[in-house]
Scaffold this motif. Structure first.
Motif, mmCIF file in Angstrom:
data_model
loop_
_atom_site.group_PDB
_atom_site.id
_atom_site.type_symbol
_atom_site.label_atom_id
_atom_site.label_comp_id
_atom_site.label_asym_id
_atom_site.label_seq_id
_atom_site.Cartn_x
_atom_site.Cartn_y
_atom_site.Cartn_z
ATOM 1 N N VAL A 133 12.711 52.849 -1.109
ATOM 2 C CA VAL A 133 12.690 51.533 -1.728
ATOM 3 C C VAL A 133 12.949 50.446 -0.689
ATOM 4 O O VAL A 133 12.213 49.472 -0.592
ATOM 5 N N ALA A 134 14.019 50.620 0.068
ATOM 6 C CA ALA A 134 14.396 49.632 1.069
ATOM 7 C C ALA A 134 15.246 50.312 2.127
ATOM 8 O O ALA A 134 15.940 51.287 1.840
ATOM 9 N N VAL A 181 8.743 46.116 -4.471
ATOM 10 C CA VAL A 181 10.044 45.461 -4.687
ATOM 11 C C VAL A 181 10.229 44.224 -3.820
ATOM 12 O O VAL A 181 11.246 43.527 -3.943
ATOM 13 N N LYS A 182 9.264 43.934 -2.969
ATOM 14 C CA LYS A 182 9.389 42.761 -2.092
ATOM 15 C C LYS A 182 9.562 41.493 -2.922
ATOM 16 O O LYS A 182 8.853 41.273 -3.892
ATOM 17 N N GLY A 183 10.513 40.673 -2.528
ATOM 18 C CA GLY A 183 10.798 39.437 -3.234
ATOM 19 C C GLY A 183 11.734 39.607 -4.408
ATOM 20 O O GLY A 183 12.200 38.621 -4.980
ATOM 21 N N ARG A 184 12.027 40.836 -4.785
ATOM 22 C CA ARG A 184 12.922 41.085 -5.923
ATOM 23 C C ARG A 184 14.208 41.794 -5.502
ATOM 24 O O ARG A 184 15.268 41.544 -6.070
ATOM 25 N N PHE A 185 14.105 42.678 -4.525
ATOM 26 C CA PHE A 185 15.262 43.460 -4.067
ATOM 27 C C PHE A 185 15.694 42.982 -2.682
ATOM 28 O O PHE A 185 14.868 42.578 -1.860
ATOM 29 N N THR A 186 16.990 43.075 -2.436
ATOM 30 C CA THR A 186 17.528 42.742 -1.119
ATOM 31 C C THR A 186 18.522 43.811 -0.698
ATOM 32 O O THR A 186 19.448 44.134 -1.458
ATOM 33 N N ILE A 187 18.333 44.327 0.503
ATOM 34 C CA ILE A 187 19.270 45.309 1.049
ATOM 35 C C ILE A 187 20.132 44.632 2.104
ATOM 36 O O ILE A 187 19.651 43.782 2.872
ATOM 37 N N SER A 188 21.404 45.000 2.122
ATOM 38 C CA SER A 188 22.312 44.452 3.124
ATOM 39 C C SER A 188 23.359 45.503 3.459
ATOM 40 O O SER A 188 23.540 46.465 2.712
ATOM 41 N N MET A 230 19.209 44.079 -6.888
ATOM 42 C CA MET A 230 17.932 44.220 -7.581
ATOM 43 C C MET A 230 17.818 43.141 -8.648
ATOM 44 O O MET A 230 18.616 43.113 -9.585
ATOM 45 N N ASN A 231 16.860 42.273 -8.494
ATOM 46 C CA ASN A 231 16.615 41.202 -9.447
ATOM 47 C C ASN A 231 15.243 41.370 -10.093
ATOM 48 O O ASN A 231 14.406 42.112 -9.596
#
Length: 119
Positions: A48-49, A63-70, A82-83
């Motif tokens: 996913v990321a 998932v680009k633009g909706r999910f962010t990994i940090s 996850m948005n």
């Protein structure tokens, strides 16, 4: 003992948000690339990321633009925000730690956490 423990899965309505976190122990977290994978029923596990030890990120197109990994190396934690969740995001999500050394992948997995998005 290497351990990855995921938190934050659950049931959410379509369009909602969830925050998955993974806490690592038993290895030098900061030198490992970290990733979130998911596996839906009857499907193969997919990336996913991911975020490298240097902080570079990669996302699968869906998932680009909706999910962010940090990641937070001080806390040995990787987070997946996850948005705008969709029904097709429903899956078991797994945390992964990977380090490639001399063409050998040293990989560890968490136990997985269920994410269910109702339409």
């Amino acid at each position: 003992q290497v351990q990855l423990v995921e938190f934050g899965g659950g049931l959410v309505q379509s369009g909602g948000s969830l925050r998955l976190s993974c806490t690592a122990s038993g290895f030098i977290f900061s030198i490992y690339d970290m990733g979130w994978y998911r596996q839906a029923p009857g499907k193969q596990r997919e990336l996913v990321a991911s975020i490298t030890s240097g902080g570079s990120t990669h996302y699968t197109d869906s998932v680009k633009g909706r999910f962010t990994i940090s990641r937070d190396n001080a806390r040995n934690t990787v987070v997946l925000q996850m948005n705008s969740l969709k029904a097709q995001d429903t899956a078991v999500y797994f945390c992964n730690a990977n380090r490639r050394l001399f063409n050998i992948n040293y990989s560890n997995w968490g136990q997985g956490t269920q994410v269910t998005v109702s339409s």
